[in-house]
Design an enzyme around this catalytic site. Structure first.
Site, PDB file in Angstrom:
ATOM      1  N   TYR A   1     -79.199 -56.898 -13.869  1.00  0.00           N
ATOM      2  CA  TYR A   1     -79.963 -55.870 -13.164  1.00  0.00           C
ATOM      3  C   TYR A   1     -79.876 -54.529 -13.912  1.00  0.00           C
ATOM      4  O   TYR A   1     -80.898 -53.859 -14.135  1.00  0.00           O
ATOM      5  CB  TYR A   1     -79.405 -55.729 -11.740  1.00  0.00           C
ATOM      6  CG  TYR A   1     -80.195 -54.830 -10.825  1.00  0.00           C
ATOM      7  CD1 TYR A   1     -81.263 -55.327 -10.081  1.00  0.00           C
ATOM      8  CD2 TYR A   1     -79.878 -53.472 -10.686  1.00  0.00           C
ATOM      9  CE1 TYR A   1     -81.994 -54.511  -9.229  1.00  0.00           C
ATOM     10  CE2 TYR A   1     -80.597 -52.652  -9.835  1.00  0.00           C
ATOM     11  CZ  TYR A   1     -81.649 -53.177  -9.102  1.00  0.00           C
ATOM     12  OH  TYR A   1     -82.360 -52.355  -8.259  1.00  0.00           O
TER      13      TYR A   1
ATOM     14  N   SER B   1     -84.144 -47.656 -11.004  1.00  0.00           N
ATOM     15  CA  SER B   1     -82.984 -47.624 -10.108  1.00  0.00           C
ATOM     16  C   SER B   1     -82.001 -46.599 -10.645  1.00  0.00           C
ATOM     17  O   SER B   1     -82.043 -46.258 -11.834  1.00  0.00           O
ATOM     18  CB  SER B   1     -82.315 -49.004 -10.097  1.00  0.00           C
ATOM     19  OG  SER B   1     -81.073 -48.968  -9.433  1.00  0.00           O
TER      20      SER B   1
HETATM   21  P1  NAD Z   1     -87.047 -56.248  -1.391  1.00  0.00           P
HETATM   22  O1  NAD Z   1     -86.288 -57.525  -1.619  1.00  0.00           O
HETATM   23  O2  NAD Z   1     -87.378 -55.840  -0.014  1.00  0.00           O
HETATM   24  O3  NAD Z   1     -88.392 -56.244  -2.224  1.00  0.00           O
HETATM   25  C1  NAD Z   1     -88.556 -56.944  -3.415  1.00  0.00           C
HETATM   26  C2  NAD Z   1     -90.009 -57.321  -3.506  1.00  0.00           C
HETATM   27  O4  NAD Z   1     -90.217 -58.030  -4.725  1.00  0.00           O
HETATM   28  C3  NAD Z   1     -90.420 -58.261  -2.367  1.00  0.00           C
HETATM   29  O5  NAD Z   1     -91.704 -57.905  -1.929  1.00  0.00           O
HETATM   30  C4  NAD Z   1     -90.432 -59.612  -3.032  1.00  0.00           C
HETATM   31  O6  NAD Z   1     -91.328 -60.516  -2.417  1.00  0.00           O
HETATM   32  C5  NAD Z   1     -90.899 -59.220  -4.419  1.00  0.00           C
HETATM   33  N1  NAD Z   1     -90.624 -60.237  -5.424  1.00  0.00           N
HETATM   34  C6  NAD Z   1     -89.462 -60.857  -5.712  1.00  0.00           C
HETATM   35  N2  NAD Z   1     -89.653 -61.766  -6.671  1.00  0.00           N
HETATM   36  C7  NAD Z   1     -90.964 -61.711  -7.004  1.00  0.00           C
HETATM   37  C8  NAD Z   1     -91.771 -62.432  -7.919  1.00  0.00           C
HETATM   38  N3  NAD Z   1     -91.263 -63.399  -8.693  1.00  0.00           N
HETATM   39  N4  NAD Z   1     -93.082 -62.134  -7.975  1.00  0.00           N
HETATM   40  C9  NAD Z   1     -93.627 -61.178  -7.174  1.00  0.00           C
HETATM   41  N5  NAD Z   1     -92.901 -60.460  -6.292  1.00  0.00           N
HETATM   42  C10 NAD Z   1     -91.590 -60.743  -6.208  1.00  0.00           C
HETATM   43  O7  NAD Z   1     -86.182 -55.123  -2.122  1.00  0.00           O
HETATM   44  P2  NAD Z   1     -86.490 -53.574  -2.387  1.00  0.00           P
HETATM   45  O8  NAD Z   1     -85.235 -52.864  -2.163  1.00  0.00           O
HETATM   46  O9  NAD Z   1     -87.700 -53.142  -1.684  1.00  0.00           O
HETATM   47  O10 NAD Z   1     -86.734 -53.604  -3.952  1.00  0.00           O
HETATM   48  C11 NAD Z   1     -87.918 -53.130  -4.553  1.00  0.00           C
HETATM   49  C12 NAD Z   1     -87.594 -52.551  -5.916  1.00  0.00           C
HETATM   50  O11 NAD Z   1     -86.754 -51.417  -5.743  1.00  0.00           O
HETATM   51  C13 NAD Z   1     -86.850 -53.519  -6.837  1.00  0.00           C
HETATM   52  O12 NAD Z   1     -87.331 -53.401  -8.158  1.00  0.00           O
HETATM   53  C14 NAD Z   1     -85.431 -53.016  -6.752  1.00  0.00           C
HETATM   54  O13 NAD Z   1     -84.676 -53.339  -7.886  1.00  0.00           O
HETATM   55  C15 NAD Z   1     -85.662 -51.524  -6.614  1.00  0.00           C
HETATM   56  N6  NAD Z   1     -84.515 -50.792  -6.079  1.00  0.00           N
HETATM   57  C16 NAD Z   1     -84.060 -51.033  -4.823  1.00  0.00           C
HETATM   58  C17 NAD Z   1     -82.966 -50.303  -4.362  1.00  0.00           C
HETATM   59  C18 NAD Z   1     -82.405 -50.521  -2.987  1.00  0.00           C
HETATM   60  O14 NAD Z   1     -81.328 -49.994  -2.696  1.00  0.00           O
HETATM   61  N7  NAD Z   1     -83.071 -51.232  -2.101  1.00  0.00           N
HETATM   62  C19 NAD Z   1     -82.351 -49.359  -5.176  1.00  0.00           C
HETATM   63  C20 NAD Z   1     -82.858 -49.149  -6.449  1.00  0.00           C
HETATM   64  C21 NAD Z   1     -83.939 -49.857  -6.887  1.00  0.00           C
END
Ligand code: NAD
Length: 260
Positions: free
Chosen positions: A155, A142
């Site tokens: 986080y 991130s």
């Molecule tokens: P999201 O909530 O759509 O996806 C998260 C995914 O992780 C989902 O598929 C969920 O089912 C899964 N998950 C959660 N807990 C879990 C567990 N215990 N076991 C297995 N799977 C699990 O959110 P996203 O934005 O797609 O996030 C994906 C990644 O991207 C994360 O690591 C997040 O920190 C990172 N990220 C997101 C953003 C953003 O702005 N959306 C920015 C930077 C980084």
């Protein structure tokens, strides 16, 4: 880049039944890879997602349930997949709260899912990659793996840890045909971001639009959310031959956030 450049490669994407993980799974499947998608649930919808990806891209796609908060599940995911050539550590959760009130169970869950899971899956996947002489570890960190914001202690700590793990993985894998890199997204409008808007509204005393404009996108000079398709394209690039000497580094996809 050829459309089928990843034919014959097997990819595991953790946390990929929604958001960025699903976008990366889609891009890898479109590039010809066999893909394993994952979350902790085991619903008909999860398996239907896999069937849909397989049908649209003409590749094998399986859904394997495994809880990334549990070390044994992390390792079992890799084993049940039959190993992998491409490992995308993407599963993640968020909790927004000031440090004195930050619940211990939230700290533990975020560290386990966002950081430790990447260690356990990587440990399970690397031996097969070494044997094959080819592998790609792509960690979804991130902008918060490189910078900080208030109220996101767990986080930010976990994502900085993921960047550190990425560097160590790259050094241990160097010369073995295996690279490890971290994608550092800025804000992408996925459920994890949607879900923190109410907390941010409460913490900052703002309405939804003001939180998006003044708390989230104020950090992103482009003034736009990044997209899951852009994350998918970046992951496919990191798996390409052009990226064979890119290792141990971070790629920011954040509209200029970390240039500020
Ligand atoms: P999201 O909530 O759509 O996806 C998260 C995914 O992780 C989902 O598929 C969920 O089912 C899964 N998950 C959660 N807990 C879990 C567990 N215990 N076991 C297995 N799977 C699990 O959110 P996203 O934005 O797609 O996030 C994906 C990644 O991207 C994360 O690591 C997040 O920190 C990172 N990220 C997101 C953003 C953003 O702005 N959306 C920015 C930077 C980084």
């Amino acid at each position: 880049m050829g459309a089928q450049q990843l034919t014959g490669r097997r990819a595991i994407v953790t946390g990929s039944n929604s958001g960025i993980g699903l976008g990366i799974a889609e891009a890898l499947a479109a590039a010809g890879a066999e893909v394993v998608i994952n979350s902790f649930t085991d619903s008909d919808e999860d398996h239907a997602l896999a069937a849909d990806l397989a049908a649209r891209h003409g590749v094998a796609v399986r859904y394997i349930a495994a809880d990334m908060s549990k070390p044994d599940d992390c390792r079992a995911l890799v084993e049940r997949a039959g190993g992998c050539d491409i490992l995308v550590n993407n599963a993640g959760i968020q909790h927004v709260c000031a440090i004195p009130d930050f619940p211990t169970e939230k700290w533990d869950a975020i560290v386990a899912i966002n950081m430790s899971s990447a260690f356990h899956t990587t440990a399970a996947a690397l031996p097969g990659m070494y044997d094959a002489g080819w592998g790609r570890v792509v960690n979804v960190a991130s902008a918060h793996g490189l910078t900080a914001s208030p109220y996101k202690a767990a986080y930010v700590a976990a994502k900085h840890g993921v960047v550190g793990l990425t560097k160590v993985t790259a050094l241990e894998a160097a010369g073995k045909g295996v690279t490890a890199n971290a994608i550092c997204p800025g804000y992408v409008l996925t459920p994890i971001v949607e879900n923190q808007i109410p907390d941010q509204m409460k913490t900052h005393g703002m309405d939804r639009e003001t939180v998006i404009r003044e708390v989230m996108l104020s950090r992103q000079p482009s003034g736009e959310f990044a997209t899951v398709e852009q994350m998918g394209g970046t992951a496919v690039f990191l798996c390409s031959d052009a990226a064979a000497q890119i290792t141990g580094t971070t790629i920011s996809v954040d509209g200029g956030w970390t240039a500020l």
